[in-house]
Scaffold this motif. Structure first.
Motif, PDB file in Angstrom:
ATOM      1  N   TRP A   1       0.830  -1.206   0.000  1.00 18.80           N
ATOM      2  CA  TRP A   1       0.000   0.000   0.000  1.00 18.80           C
ATOM      3  C   TRP A   1       0.860   1.249   0.000  1.00 18.80           C
TER       4      TRP A   1
ATOM      5  N   THR B   1     -11.156   2.382  -5.765  1.00 16.96           N
ATOM      6  CA  THR B   1     -10.380   1.390  -5.018  1.00 16.96           C
ATOM      7  C   THR B   1     -10.964   1.189  -3.623  1.00 16.96           C
ATOM      8  N   GLY B   2     -11.239   2.296  -2.930  1.00 16.74           N
ATOM      9  CA  GLY B   2     -11.766   2.205  -1.574  1.00 16.74           C
ATOM     10  C   GLY B   2     -13.137   1.558  -1.520  1.00 16.74           C
TER      11      GLY B   2
ATOM     12  N   ASN C   1     -12.932  -2.128  -2.344  1.00 12.36           N
ATOM     13  CA  ASN C   1     -12.301  -2.859  -1.242  1.00 12.36           C
ATOM     14  C   ASN C   1     -13.319  -3.212  -0.158  1.00 12.36           C
TER      15      ASN C   1
ATOM     16  N   MET D   1     -12.513   1.812   5.297  1.00 13.06           N
ATOM     17  CA  MET D   1     -12.246   2.715   4.178  1.00 13.06           C
ATOM     18  C   MET D   1     -11.851   4.100   4.686  1.00 13.06           C
TER      19      MET D   1
ATOM     20  N   GLU E   1      -8.141   4.341   5.964  1.00 15.51           N
ATOM     21  CA  GLU E   1      -7.223   4.405   4.828  1.00 15.51           C
ATOM     22  C   GLU E   1      -7.360   5.755   4.128  1.00 15.51           C
ATOM     23  N   ALA E   2      -8.601   6.210   4.003  1.00 13.47           N
ATOM     24  CA  ALA E   2      -8.844   7.477   3.314  1.00 13.47           C
ATOM     25  C   ALA E   2      -8.236   8.647   4.076  1.00 13.47           C
TER      26      ALA E   2
END
Length: 593
Positions: free
Chosen positions: A105, A130-131, A134, A288, A291-292
């Protein structure tokens, strides 16, 4: 082509300072090497230079428009999004068996940094997908994965995250979008509104797939009753899904990516498909969101980096005045970079951007290690550290990115305030990040009110240990003794004042959390100072080993000194608040304003 980032610095951060190649020792990443990582980053640079940067200004000037119920965006974006899909960028981090490349990542994050620095608006489309994809592949049924993810990975369908409502922004407990069970298992009728949905509608993809939070009828109140649904704009049979675009928001920056106001179920015919278990939606969405949040930090760094590179190039070329000591007016003017105050402004930008980039790459590598760690005890410790660092790594770059891009405008002077130069656009685009994925105030509450206390303070204790390890290293290097002592003095004072602040928990949440944002600010300065200690150590090792490009490494060490003497000391101005016994932000009455 113009330089919108420093390849030398990015590679230094990845391969010298943080050593992302450690990840290739893990079985999941064992097929990768420095060569493959370099190829990925160079491919990103090619796309950025050839496709994204050329339309950087056009996307700002020709912002999306709502026409006949459909948002129209820059015509080049259809080809660009499809290219991201065809080249495997959207699912690059996923396993081979799912068509991915098992790319770490952190390398994906670094490639995103290049895209974002070249054209932030254009960069968001594929990685929003992508998010969203996922979430489906992680929590969705086999049927949902098979129906939705292939075309999302291919860049044919856009993915979004749909949380915010007119009366429920950060306060998700007040979310009112409803989901009523239909006759088919797992299918629900969705009704409600969502606002500020990034890429929530546009004409560059065949379909828009919303990962949407809603409350099933009869669900518990608050966040415990929220579920997650896949809500496509167009159903799989090609029929419209009663998702209407009610409006488009016209923004101060980041104009090329549309932000939509959506209405679901006005005809009682909007279908949503439950992801995972009912009432677990917020838990799923936080995967999400976390990560975002690191992604937002990287967005902010990328834009500030592009602004720094633009102002640095201008300062090297723009003649103005002479050295203060030069009295002979017949002598030619010097480039403004020769003036100490201009160097101060450039050093501020360099210290903020390269320090924050180091922190985000550190977090990215940590995230990759966590995903592959087999020891439960080690994993718990690393997770606690990453949880603690996430609000810091999102907020410091976001807040300081605004100040850094503003400084870039200042370096250009009057030219910076015009649309003839790109820094005014960078300044406008940077302002979204203190708001995106939770405002700075929300992250202050999260850090002081929650993250510091998790696992009996394991994350906070681990951070202290990691910083102390770097301090022990730097103090053993004679050339860097001054840096080590400067940092250690403030580190100890900050820890003492933080301890005082934590005792205020007994005063009740209003007073205890009144200065949470200031605690977040101080923590951000401290962590970026730590990153500069690490960079100085790496730079000195390179100098001592006789590495080429000595000026690059000397510049790193001098920037570290700048940070200690100009930025780290700002913590000393915040410390008195942590000891204070007065709370004007609590006692002030609304009528007194």
């Amino acid at each position: 082509m113009p330089s919108f980032y420093s390849k030398k610095d990015l590679f230094f951060q990845l391969f010298e300072n943080q050593n992302c190649l450690e990840l290739t020792q893990l079985p999941y990443f064992s097929d990768h090497s420095k060569e493959t990582f370099t190829l990925v980053l160079e491919a990103a640079e090619q796309i950025a230079e050839k496709s994204l940067y050329p339309i950087f200004r056009e996307m700002d000037r020709q912002e999306p428009q709502l026409v006949d119920g459909k948002i129209r965006i820059h015509p080049a974006m259809g080809t660009i999004i499809r290219k991201f899909g065809e080249d495997g960028w959207i699912n690059a981090i996923f396993p081979y068996e799912e068509g991915g490349q098992q790319l770490p990542w952190v390398i994906h994050l670094a490639a995103g940094f290049i895209f974002q620095a070249s054209n932030y608006s254009a960069s968001v489309f594929p990685f929003l997908t992508t998010g969203a994809a996922n979430l489906i592949r992680t929590f969705g049924s086999k049927e949902l994965k098979e129906k939705f993810t292939p075309k999302m990975f291919a860049g044919k369908w856009q993915g979004t995250m749909a949380l915010t409502e007119p009366d429920a922004g950060s306060s998700l407990s007040d979310l009112t979008t409803t989901a009523t069970p239909a006759s088919i298992s797992g299918v629900y009728r969705i009704k409600g509104q969502k606002i500020y949905i990034s890429a929530g509608d546009h004409d560059a993809c065949e379909n828009i797939i919303h990962l949407m939070l809603a409350r099933i009828e009869g669900a518990p109140s608050g966040t415990k009753g929220i579920s997650l649904f896949v809500v496509p704009k167009i159903r799989l049979d090609g029929a419209p899904n009663d998702v209407l675009t009610q409006g488009i928001y016209h923004k101060m920056g980041y104009k090329g990516a549309p932000i939509a106001h959506l209405m679901m179920g006005s005809q009682e015919e909007c279908e949503g498909y439950l992801v995972g278990e009912a009432h677990q939606g917020l838990k799923y969405m936080f995967q999400m969101m976390n990560e975002a949040r690191l992604g937002v930090g990287m967005n902010a760094v990328a834009i500030a980096t592009a602004a720094f590179q633009a102002s640095l190039a201008y300062a090297k070329e723009r003649p103005q005045g002479r050295k203060i000591s030069e009295k002979d007016l017949s002598k030619p003017q010097v480039p403004i970079i020769e003036h100490s105050d201009v160097k101060r402004m450039l050093l501020f930008q360099k210290s903020v951007t390269e320090g924050a980039l180091a922190l985000l790459i550190y977090c990215g590598i940590l995230s990759d290690k966590i995903a592959q760690e087999t020891s439960a005890a080690k994993k718990l410790k690393m997770e606690a550290l990453l949880d603690l660092l996430t609000p810091i790594a999102k907020s410091y770059p976001s807040e300081m990115g605004v100040k850094s891009t503003s400084m870039a405008v200042q370096v250009l002077g009057g030219a910076g305030y015009t649309t003839d130069f790109p820094v005014e656009q960078y300044f406008r685009e940077s302002r979204i990040h203190p708001i995106h994925e939770g405002t700075t105030g929300i992250h202050g509450l999260d850090l002081l009110g929650r993250k510091v206390w998790l696992q009996e303070g394991l994350g906070w204790k681990t951070l202290q240990q990691e910083i102390q390890h770097s301090l022990d290293q730097v103090k053993s290097i004679q050339e860097l003794n001054d840096l080590g002592h400067s940092f250690e003095e403030i580190f100890l004072k900050f820890n003492h004042s933080a301890g005082e602040l934590l005792f205020k928990r007994n005063l009740g949440p209003e007073k205890f959390l009144a200065d949470a944002t200031l605690f977040l600010e101080a923590s951000g300065i401290l962590c970026v100072g730590w990153m500069w200690i690490k960079q100085a150590i790496s730079a000195q090792k390179a100098i001592s080993s006789g590495a080429l490009e000595q000026s690059f490494y000397l510049g790193k060490i001098e920037t570290a000194r700048y940070f200690m003497e100009y930025e780290l000391v700002k913590i000393l101005g915040l410390i008195p608040r942590f000891h204070a016994a007065s709370y004007p932000t609590v006692t002030m009455e609304k009528d007194w304003f």
